[in-house]
Write a protein that holds these residues in place. Structure first.
Motif, PDB file in Angstrom:
ATOM      1  N   ARG A 209       0.929  -1.289   0.021  1.00  0.00           N
ATOM      2  CA  ARG A 209      -0.101   0.023   0.166  1.00  0.00           C
ATOM      3  C   ARG A 209       0.887   1.280   0.037  1.00  0.00           C
ATOM      4  O   ARG A 209       0.238   2.425  -0.332  1.00  0.00           O
ATOM      5  N   ALA A 210       2.148   1.237   0.342  1.00  0.00           N
ATOM      6  CA  ALA A 210       3.169   2.355   0.385  1.00  0.00           C
ATOM      7  C   ALA A 210       3.206   2.672  -1.143  1.00  0.00           C
ATOM      8  O   ALA A 210       3.363   4.006  -1.571  1.00  0.00           O
ATOM      9  N   LYS A 211       3.029   1.799  -2.017  1.00  0.00           N
ATOM     10  CA  LYS A 211       3.225   2.299  -3.493  1.00  0.00           C
ATOM     11  C   LYS A 211       2.270   2.341  -4.463  1.00  0.00           C
ATOM     12  O   LYS A 211       2.016   2.911  -5.255  1.00  0.00           O
ATOM     13  N   HIS A 212       0.778   1.651  -3.742  1.00  0.00           N
ATOM     14  CA  HIS A 212      -0.317   1.666  -4.441  1.00  0.00           C
ATOM     15  C   HIS A 212      -1.586   2.374  -3.628  1.00  0.00           C
ATOM     16  O   HIS A 212      -1.856   1.787  -2.757  1.00  0.00           O
ATOM     17  N   ALA A 213      -2.402   2.756  -4.367  1.00  0.00           N
ATOM     18  CA  ALA A 213      -3.569   3.068  -3.532  1.00  0.00           C
ATOM     19  C   ALA A 213      -4.632   1.930  -3.304  1.00  0.00           C
ATOM     20  O   ALA A 213      -5.120   1.837  -2.272  1.00  0.00           O
ATOM     21  N   VAL A 214      -4.782   1.085  -4.165  1.00  0.00           N
ATOM     22  CA  VAL A 214      -5.376  -0.271  -4.040  1.00  0.00           C
ATOM     23  C   VAL A 214      -4.558  -1.186  -4.177  1.00  0.00           C
ATOM     24  O   VAL A 214      -3.697  -1.160  -5.219  1.00  0.00           O
ATOM     25  N   VAL A 215      -4.452  -2.554  -3.616  1.00  0.00           N
ATOM     26  CA  VAL A 215      -3.642  -3.601  -3.770  1.00  0.00           C
ATOM     27  C   VAL A 215      -4.696  -4.701  -3.857  1.00  0.00           C
ATOM     28  O   VAL A 215      -5.524  -5.119  -2.930  1.00  0.00           O
ATOM     29  N   VAL A 216      -4.253  -5.590  -4.710  1.00  0.00           N
ATOM     30  CA  VAL A 216      -5.219  -6.702  -5.090  1.00  0.00           C
ATOM     31  C   VAL A 216      -4.257  -7.984  -4.691  1.00  0.00           C
ATOM     32  O   VAL A 216      -2.991  -8.110  -5.264  1.00  0.00           O
ATOM     33  N   LEU A 217      -4.821  -9.052  -4.204  1.00  0.00           N
ATOM     34  CA  LEU A 217      -4.022 -10.168  -4.054  1.00  0.00           C
ATOM     35  C   LEU A 217      -4.420 -11.244  -5.228  1.00  0.00           C
ATOM     36  O   LEU A 217      -5.395 -11.699  -5.552  1.00  0.00           O
ATOM     37  N   GLY A 218      -3.239 -11.494  -6.343  1.00  0.00           N
ATOM     38  CA  GLY A 218      -3.413 -12.313  -7.286  1.00  0.00           C
ATOM     39  C   GLY A 218      -2.690 -13.566  -7.136  1.00  0.00           C
ATOM     40  O   GLY A 218      -1.748 -13.735  -6.390  1.00  0.00           O
ATOM     41  N   PHE A 219      -2.845 -14.419  -8.202  1.00  0.00           N
ATOM     42  CA  PHE A 219      -2.205 -15.869  -8.346  1.00  0.00           C
ATOM     43  C   PHE A 219      -2.171 -16.273  -9.730  1.00  0.00           C
ATOM     44  O   PHE A 219      -3.126 -16.110 -10.342  1.00  0.00           O
ATOM     45  N   GLU A 220      -1.181 -17.060  -9.879  1.00  0.00           N
ATOM     46  CA  GLU A 220      -1.044 -17.799 -11.320  1.00  0.00           C
ATOM     47  C   GLU A 220      -1.823 -19.157 -10.949  1.00  0.00           C
ATOM     48  O   GLU A 220      -1.331 -19.877 -10.260  1.00  0.00           O
ATOM     49  N   ALA A 221      -3.132 -19.083 -11.712  1.00  0.00           N
ATOM     50  CA  ALA A 221      -3.898 -20.402 -11.605  1.00  0.00           C
ATOM     51  C   ALA A 221      -3.672 -21.694 -12.615  1.00  0.00           C
ATOM     52  O   ALA A 221      -3.199 -21.238 -13.808  1.00  0.00           O
ATOM     53  N   ALA A 222      -3.174 -22.631 -12.106  1.00  0.00           N
ATOM     54  CA  ALA A 222      -3.102 -23.809 -13.227  1.00  0.00           C
ATOM     55  C   ALA A 222      -4.428 -24.135 -13.997  1.00  0.00           C
ATOM     56  O   ALA A 222      -4.089 -24.211 -15.128  1.00  0.00           O
ATOM     57  N   ASP A 223      -5.454 -23.999 -13.328  1.00  0.00           N
ATOM     58  CA  ASP A 223      -6.594 -23.787 -14.250  1.00  0.00           C
ATOM     59  C   ASP A 223      -7.474 -22.625 -13.715  1.00  0.00           C
ATOM     60  O   ASP A 223      -8.120 -22.793 -12.777  1.00  0.00           O
ATOM     61  N   PRO A 224      -7.437 -21.682 -14.688  1.00  0.00           N
ATOM     62  CA  PRO A 224      -8.196 -20.374 -14.261  1.00  0.00           C
ATOM     63  C   PRO A 224      -9.670 -20.430 -14.079  1.00  0.00           C
ATOM     64  O   PRO A 224     -10.364 -19.715 -13.155  1.00  0.00           O
ATOM     65  N   GLY A 225     -10.290 -21.358 -14.633  1.00  0.00           N
ATOM     66  CA  GLY A 225     -11.733 -21.771 -14.552  1.00  0.00           C
ATOM     67  C   GLY A 225     -12.484 -20.483 -14.525  1.00  0.00           C
ATOM     68  O   GLY A 225     -12.399 -19.738 -15.400  1.00  0.00           O
ATOM     69  N   ARG A 226     -13.408 -20.408 -13.155  1.00  0.00           N
ATOM     70  CA  ARG A 226     -14.320 -19.398 -13.173  1.00  0.00           C
ATOM     71  C   ARG A 226     -13.922 -18.141 -12.267  1.00  0.00           C
ATOM     72  O   ARG A 226     -14.446 -17.222 -12.118  1.00  0.00           O
ATOM     73  N   TYR A 227     -12.496 -18.148 -12.076  1.00  0.00           N
ATOM     74  CA  TYR A 227     -11.840 -16.935 -11.314  1.00  0.00           C
ATOM     75  C   TYR A 227     -11.935 -15.621 -12.153  1.00  0.00           C
ATOM     76  O   TYR A 227     -11.879 -15.559 -13.358  1.00  0.00           O
ATOM     77  N   GLY A 228     -12.124 -14.399 -11.631  1.00  0.00           N
ATOM     78  CA  GLY A 228     -11.871 -13.327 -12.054  1.00  0.00           C
ATOM     79  C   GLY A 228     -10.424 -12.907 -12.537  1.00  0.00           C
ATOM     80  O   GLY A 228      -9.372 -13.468 -12.145  1.00  0.00           O
ATOM     81  N   ARG A 229     -10.212 -12.381 -13.747  1.00  0.00           N
ATOM     82  CA  ARG A 229      -8.899 -12.307 -14.356  1.00  0.00           C
ATOM     83  C   ARG A 229      -8.452 -10.987 -14.206  1.00  0.00           C
ATOM     84  O   ARG A 229      -9.183 -10.048 -14.393  1.00  0.00           O
ATOM     85  N   LEU A 230      -7.042 -10.887 -13.705  1.00  0.00           N
ATOM     86  CA  LEU A 230      -6.426  -9.571 -13.781  1.00  0.00           C
ATOM     87  C   LEU A 230      -5.814  -9.167 -14.869  1.00  0.00           C
ATOM     88  O   LEU A 230      -4.924  -9.816 -15.502  1.00  0.00           O
ATOM     89  N   VAL A 231      -6.549  -8.026 -15.428  1.00  0.00           N
ATOM     90  CA  VAL A 231      -5.801  -7.246 -16.791  1.00  0.00           C
ATOM     91  C   VAL A 231      -4.771  -6.424 -16.526  1.00  0.00           C
ATOM     92  O   VAL A 231      -4.966  -5.343 -15.666  1.00  0.00           O
ATOM     93  N   MET A 232      -3.424  -6.654 -16.535  1.00  0.00           N
ATOM     94  CA  MET A 232      -2.272  -5.955 -16.039  1.00  0.00           C
ATOM     95  C   MET A 232      -1.911  -5.016 -17.470  1.00  0.00           C
ATOM     96  O   MET A 232      -1.873  -5.424 -18.444  1.00  0.00           O
TER      97      MET A 232
END
Ligand code: UD1
Ligand code: CA
Length: 450
Positions: free
Chosen positions: A121-144
């Motif tokens: 948070r020192a660097k960003h106003a909002v911080v999201v926890l993401g992960f590399e999914a082996a099978d992304p299935g129905r998870y929300g996708r992070l558009v970077m």
């Protein structure tokens, strides 16, 4: 920077096929919700808000039992994750610093990961926890875009190109409290699910020129539980981790795969645990204690050098001092056994104090319950309780006293005394033999007749 926690726990969890709210299903002996609460407690939050909906009363009760200071916000209808967080607004009124949003059905998030988010948070106003999914299935996708998160797209709303993204949303989000609610106010429900998505705050923050960062964690940490099968898999993962940690900590597990731990089991170095031992919540085992095969322990403390089992049961409130021996088919409940006390065979010791070096003979029972009230039995030091003694509580046995086997003790025994309670033996010479001869003859006659 102070931080407050919001835990979303309003969902029904319909895929569990259960009357019980999903977040109250146990993992390692504690409800899923408690795991999320424990992980976030490490941040020493200013306030903790649990958002309840389905089974609200039971969920609130569990939350309060874990943290009496936890605040409850009710979400009457489950209109989405942003709507859920909005329900916490009142509970967080006037709070300073950050808000970290967690899901109640995601029990494996590590405290270190939450710390890393707060640091980011020192660097960003909002911080999201993401992960590399082996099978992304129905998870929300992070558009970077480089190291900046531009938006989160829910699976239902994602294009084919977006669905190809493997960096996914865990659901954990951290932002300044004021900003978070400002962003949530701008969230609409024009999407495939018709819900207010918390994930939409990312794109809104970007439109306001705020920077949004991602902290990455291992997929295992973000494992969410939606079905009984996933709950069973999570239990297996938790057990595997706890076994590995115990071995690492210098505990001998003779057959690791057969030991079942609770989430909070603590075992000291050089303790030995035999096969098929089950630990319920609240167990502490000190160094060099031995727990033999097939024991069941819960809410108890076993001191250094004590020997338990095989086939022993220690229930809540069992406090065993150093070098205590508890043998086969013995149950101990709400009882303090002082140093070197022994209860080796077939006994029930409940609501009792047993002094140091006392020996409780086979088949002894503390009769602690009169059908309405529980009563205490107090046994002094170096006492010898004869086999098959019934100690009808409340009763006190003084130091160095003794009871004769088979006695029903209803009165206090002074120190050093022997208490005997049984009728005098009657012996009839030859009667056993005569009786048996007569019965056998009778049986032979009946067999011939039929
Ligand atoms: C959510 C995320 C998704 C992410 C995934 C990770 C959104 C819109 N989507 O999707 O990006 O990849 O989690 O597991 O946030 N809840 C409420 N009230 C509500 C709705 C949900 O309390 O109105 C709670 C649920 O009880 C649950 C959590 O929020 O604990 C997540 O809700 P769920 O419906 O499971 O979200 P997903 O569709 O899995
Ligand atoms: Ca989910």
């Amino acid at each position: 920077m102070p931080v407050s926690i919001v835990i979303l726990a309003a969902g029904m969890g319909s895929r569990m096929n259960s009357e019980r709210p999903k977040v109250l299903h146990p993992l390692g002996g504690a409800p899923l919700l408690v795991h999320a609460m424990r992980a976030s407690a490490v941040l020493e939050p200013e306030r903790v808000v649990v958002v309840t909906g389905h089974g609200a009363e039971a969920v609130a009760k569990t939350a309060k039992a874990e943290n009496p200071d936890a605040l409850i916000a009710h979400q009457a209808a489950q209109n989405g994750t942003a709507h859920a967080v909005a329900q916490a607004r009142e509970a967080l009124a006037g709070v300073r610093g950050d808000v970290l949003v967690l899901y109640g059905d995601t029990p494996f998030v590590r405290p270190e990961t939450l710390e890393a988010m707060r640091d980011a948070r020192a660097k960003h106003a909002v911080v999201v926890l993401g992960f590399e999914a082996a099978d992304p299935g129905r998870y929300g996708r992070l558009v970077m875009q480089d190291e900046t998160l531009e938006k989160i797209v829910e699976f239902k709303d994602a294009s084919a190109a977006e669905r190809a993204i493997t960096l996914c949303n865990s659901g954990v989000i951290c932002a300044d409290a004021l900003l978070l609610f400002q962003l949530i106010d701008a969230v609409g429900n024009q999407n495939a699910a018709g819900e207010f998505y918390l994930t939409d705050i990312v794109a809104i923050a970007r439109q306001l020129g705020k920077s949004v960062g991602v902290v990455r964690c291992d997929e295992a940490e973000t494992l969410g539980i939606n079905t009984r099968a996933e709950l069973a898999a999570a239990e297996a993962a938790l057990q595997a981790r706890m076994r590995a940690e115990a071995l690492e900590d210098g505990v001998t597990l003779i057959a690791p795969d057969t030991i079942h731990f609770a989430f909070d089991t603590v075992i000291g170095r050089d303790a030995v645990v035999g096969p098929n031992v089950v630990f319920g919540p609240g167990v502490t085992i000190e160094s060099e204690a031995t727990i033999r095969a097939f024991c069941h322990l819960e809410g108890c403390h076993v001191s250094r050098g004590a020997q338990i089992g095989p086939f022993a049961r220690l229930r809540p409130g069992a406090e065993l001092a150093e070098d205590v021996h508890v043998g086969n088919f013995v149950e101990i409940k709400n009882a303090i056994l002082d140093e070197g006390a022994k209860v080796n065979h077939l006994s029930y010791i409940g609501d009792a104090d047993v002094g140091e070096r006392s020996n409780i003979g086979a088949g002894t029972i503390t009769c602690n319950y009169d059908g309405v009230f529980k009563h205490r039995t107090t046994i002094g030091k170096r006492v010898f309780i004869g086999s098959d003694t019934m100690l009808v509580a409340p009763v006190t046995v003084g130091d160095d006293a003794m009871t004769g086997s088979g006695s029903v003790i209803t009165q206090d025994i002074p120190p050093g005394a022997l208490a005997l309670e049984r009728s005098e033996q009657v012996t009839k010479p030859g009667l056993a033999l005569r009786l048996m001869t007569r019965l056998r003859a009778l049986k032979a006659k009946q067999t011939k007749e039929t």
